[in-house]
Design a protein around this motif. Structure first.
Motif, mmCIF file in Angstrom:
data_model
loop_
_atom_site.group_PDB
_atom_site.id
_atom_site.type_symbol
_atom_site.label_atom_id
_atom_site.label_comp_id
_atom_site.label_asym_id
_atom_site.label_seq_id
_atom_site.Cartn_x
_atom_site.Cartn_y
_atom_site.Cartn_z
ATOM 1 N N SER A 101 -10.746 -94.885 71.872
ATOM 2 C CA SER A 101 -11.387 -93.338 71.694
ATOM 3 C C SER A 101 -11.373 -93.410 70.027
ATOM 4 O O SER A 101 -11.360 -94.591 69.442
ATOM 5 N N GLU A 131 -8.105 -87.745 74.456
ATOM 6 C CA GLU A 131 -7.490 -86.405 75.676
ATOM 7 C C GLU A 131 -7.697 -85.056 74.314
ATOM 8 O O GLU A 131 -7.627 -85.526 72.655
ATOM 9 N N PRO A 132 -8.502 -83.541 74.186
ATOM 10 C CA PRO A 132 -9.622 -83.715 75.621
ATOM 11 C C PRO A 132 -10.386 -84.347 75.881
ATOM 12 O O PRO A 132 -10.899 -85.001 74.510
ATOM 13 N N SER A 134 -10.914 -87.498 78.942
ATOM 14 C CA SER A 134 -11.715 -87.746 80.362
ATOM 15 C C SER A 134 -10.383 -86.787 81.402
ATOM 16 O O SER A 134 -10.640 -86.423 82.451
ATOM 17 N N VAL A 136 -8.107 -83.863 80.327
ATOM 18 C CA VAL A 136 -7.920 -82.313 79.860
ATOM 19 C C VAL A 136 -9.206 -81.523 79.956
ATOM 20 O O VAL A 136 -9.960 -82.301 79.018
ATOM 21 N N PRO A 139 -7.610 -77.593 76.280
ATOM 22 C CA PRO A 139 -6.119 -78.162 75.913
ATOM 23 C C PRO A 139 -5.061 -77.156 75.747
ATOM 24 O O PRO A 139 -3.847 -76.924 75.470
ATOM 25 N N ASN A 143 -1.574 -78.643 77.555
ATOM 26 C CA ASN A 143 -0.664 -78.694 76.499
ATOM 27 C C ASN A 143 0.262 -78.271 76.212
ATOM 28 O O ASN A 143 1.739 -79.004 76.203
ATOM 29 N N THR A 166 -7.244 -79.152 83.853
ATOM 30 C CA THR A 166 -7.886 -80.054 83.485
ATOM 31 C C THR A 166 -9.074 -80.866 84.308
ATOM 32 O O THR A 166 -8.640 -79.855 85.650
ATOM 33 N N LEU A 199 -4.247 -92.241 79.637
ATOM 34 C CA LEU A 199 -6.365 -92.407 80.657
ATOM 35 C C LEU A 199 -5.911 -93.162 81.444
ATOM 36 O O LEU A 199 -6.238 -93.683 82.817
#
Length: 278
Positions: A101, A131-132, A134, A136, A139, A143, A166, A199
């Motif tokens: 990430s 995120e966003p 995988s 979302v 957002p 969110n 999503t 995730l």
């Protein structure tokens, strides 16, 4: 009680199990499950360790962990000592680029694990590990719901395909699987993939075909899953993974069938072009 099922567990073949019985003490603050998983790792695979980042600073008053929160001093020590332990006690080389990430605490975890192993390899930032990305897709829609219902309810609604903004849960799982498939290391090597609890929890639930988890299933900081594929094209491969000391095998085709049954087509998946389907 854990909601993840026992029905997909399989036993390791003695011919391929490394039968590790680590005698060296585990790094302080490492989740106990990691030693259980290490003890049943196979040998000579293209191994991936998909892990949550190391110990971070506490979240703010509303209970949500902002992306600005760094690793704690103990977390930095843990990541480095865990990398050193893995390098010194497994028949796998960590001398391979990592993926992470793009959030600082994940990058730092990968970097410190490499340093512990005596390495300095590239750390490739992957949008599918944050995120966003995988889970979302929108957002601005997802969110506010996340902040209203909390992270566990958010993940369960995602798994039940009942959350606007999503992906379909099978698409999220397949996107991550394809990312790992594309970045498989050489045989006898282990690649680090560092991400976040949301995730990792959603990915494991999709892989185990469950639509609800509880806090007992939630990955701890520096807890991860070991994963490898059969030597087959993506759509025909099995994804094998060890989570909390248990080995599971999941055909990629099963996830694809469930994805198609939800009314989606393969061209909607965010698969990289390098993935071989046939």
């Amino acid at each position: 009680m854990n909601k993840l099922p026992d029905t997909t567990k399989v036993k390791l073949n003695p011919d391929v199990s490394a039968r590790h019985s680590p005698s060296a003490q585990a790094p302080a603050h490492l989740p106990d499950s990691m030693m259980s998983s290490v003890s049943v790792l196979p040998e000579n695979k293209r191994l991936i360790l998909f892990t949550r980042h190391s110990l971070r600073e506490r979240s703010d008053g509303n209970g949500f962990a902002s992306y600005q929160l760094p690793l704690t001093p103990k977390g930095r020590v843990l990541a480095k000592s865990w990398g050193r332990w893995l390098s010194g006690h497994l028949p796998y080389s960590l001398d391979v680029d990592s993926i992470s990430s793009p959030i600082g605490r994940c990058i730092d975890t990968a970097m410190l694990m490499q340093q512990g192993a005596g390495l300095s390899r590239s750390i490739l930032h992957q949008s599918l590990l944050v995120e966003p990305g995988s889970l979302v897709t929108e957002p601005e829609i997802a969110n506010p719901v996340f902040k209203e219902i909390g992270v566990l309810n958010f993940i369960n609604r995602f798994l039940q395909n009942n959350l606007d903004g999503t992906k379909n849960p099978y698409q999220g799982g397949l996107d991550i699987l394809s990312l790992f498939y594309q970045h498989q290391p050489q045989v006898g090597h282990m690649m680090l993939a560092v991400s976040h609890d949301t995730l990792l929890s959603a990915f494991l639930a999709v892989m185990l075909d469950v639509i609800e988890i509880d806090w007992n299933d939630w990955p701890k900081m520096m807890e991860g899953v070991f994963l490898w594929f059969d030597d087959e094209p993506f759509a025909k491969a099995n994804a094998n993974f060890i989570w909390r000391g248990q080995l599971y095998t999941r055909p990629v085709s099963h996830l694809l069938d469930n994805y198609h049954a939800s009314g989606f087509t393969t061209d909607k998946l965010l698969l990289p072009p390098e993935v071989k389907w046939d």
